[in-house]
Scaffold this active site. Sequence first.
Site, mmCIF file in Angstrom:
data_model
loop_
_atom_site.group_PDB
_atom_site.id
_atom_site.type_symbol
_atom_site.label_atom_id
_atom_site.label_comp_id
_atom_site.label_asym_id
_atom_site.label_seq_id
_atom_site.Cartn_x
_atom_site.Cartn_y
_atom_site.Cartn_z
ATOM 1 N N ARG A 15 -11.746 15.340 6.835
ATOM 2 C CA ARG A 15 -12.827 15.760 5.342
ATOM 3 C C ARG A 15 -14.129 15.797 5.931
ATOM 4 N NH1 ARG A 15 -11.253 10.118 2.814
ATOM 5 N NH2 ARG A 15 -9.047 10.347 2.680
ATOM 6 N N ARG A 63 -2.246 -1.992 -3.780
ATOM 7 C CA ARG A 63 -3.526 -1.337 -3.409
ATOM 8 C C ARG A 63 -3.665 -0.197 -4.429
ATOM 9 N NH1 ARG A 63 -6.018 1.524 1.863
ATOM 10 N NH2 ARG A 63 -8.030 1.975 1.188
ATOM 11 N N HIS A 69 -12.977 2.615 -0.205
ATOM 12 C CA HIS A 69 -12.909 1.443 0.913
ATOM 13 C C HIS A 69 -13.660 0.332 0.418
ATOM 14 C CE1 HIS A 69 -13.050 4.971 4.082
ATOM 15 N NE2 HIS A 69 -12.120 4.610 4.088
ATOM 16 N N ASN A 104 1.043 -1.251 0.108
ATOM 17 C CA ASN A 104 -0.050 -0.004 0.109
ATOM 18 C C ASN A 104 0.797 1.111 0.029
ATOM 19 O OD1 ASN A 104 -2.020 1.916 0.434
ATOM 20 N ND2 ASN A 104 -2.935 1.011 2.146
ATOM 21 N N GLU A 141 -8.285 -5.103 5.402
ATOM 22 C CA GLU A 141 -8.107 -4.498 4.013
ATOM 23 C C GLU A 141 -7.053 -5.352 3.358
ATOM 24 O OE1 GLU A 141 -8.381 -0.349 5.501
ATOM 25 O OE2 GLU A 141 -9.233 -0.162 3.466
#
Length: 402
Positions: free
Chosen positions: A243, A93, A182, A7, A384
Amino acid sequence: MKILVINSGSSSLKYQLRQMPEARVLLNAAVERIGLEDSRLTLQWRDAAGDSRHRTREAPVADHRAALAQVDAALREAGMEPAVDAADIIAHRVVHGGESFQGPVLIDDQVMAAIRATCRLAPLHNPANLAGIELCREAFARVPQVAVFDTAFHYSLPPQAYRYAVPADWFHQHGVRRYGFHGMSHASVLRQTAAYLNRPPASFNLISLHLGNGASAAAIRAGRCVDTSMGLTPLEGLVMGTRSGDIDPAILFHMAREADLELPQLEAALNRQSGLKGLCGSNDVREIQRSATTGDAAARLALEIYCYRIKKYVGAYTAVLGKVDVLAFTAGVGENSASVRAQVCGSLESLGIVLDQKKNDSDATDVREIQSARVKILVVPADEAGEIARQAFACVSATTTV
Ligand code: AMP
């Protein structure tokens, strides 16, 4: 077979070595704050006796190439073979797959060009993902490499969920639509929920809530995602650490006129200075909860706004799905904050959503159920990297005989 999951973010490189097909973690490494004086490397693994070991080091790491070399050096020092030498497949990813990718793919030059073309849709994420892939393709050309996309899980969205009511040209010529993110996390929640219930994904409806520093909700009908809260970018939807999530788009025009803000300032404000941080000065839910209990009114209001937005999405997705069988909480806040779960589920009895307070307060770490009414409420550990490894394994198994 072993898969190395990479990642690559703008200032971090995280990687895990997984033993397949069970996706057991063999090694976990992260280099954070790349490019800064206080870069930090952390390494966790199990030794031959099965005991958990870990090592950290703080020293400047100039770039991602240096980060990879650092991890290898740390592994050698620990008497282990570099993870890349042990890996049969490298899985990367990639945040945004645009409309080109509906699942994982073996990376070749054509795939690289298509990922490069999606950088315009995700300028804050895809360039860093791409840089990681380029580095690994160059350094480890013998190892098959797979790209796994966060948007792919949401490829099944119907047009009424993915189109925005903006000029049609924006969609046709500029790719303006909901993509959702996600995806690895929501796919993992679906997989783990099906395993826990011992039922096929096609036999239940699920609302998945990924509540971490980033946050999103997904409505999943019979194993297929039908709506999700993030949009063209990960900015839309729930209130996040930094955010804003949903806002009236006219706020941007208003602030441009009022405070003379330029586009980059507006983009930075909504991505990095908004959300919980904008509301109360911190994006760390644990810290905000501590402040709220000592009477900090801004912290308390921030948590109320955060939970209220999640509750609204649970209501909306209940309407979308018609019938909800499972509501699942995952990621840092979703897994660990009993009080956020309680605030989100409060007064939803009419939807069949009721928490069992004692079960909610338990700190078990496996998949567990915490409801006392019809809708199952599950706490699901985020995985993940495990999902990326499984998808890459399935992709390579389907295309080659490794
Ligand atoms: P993630 O992005 O999944 O690592 O989640 C990070 C968020 O989870 C941060 O806001 C943390 O404060 C929050 N978090 C982690 N542990 C807890 C906890 N025990 N209680 C409340 N929030 C937590």
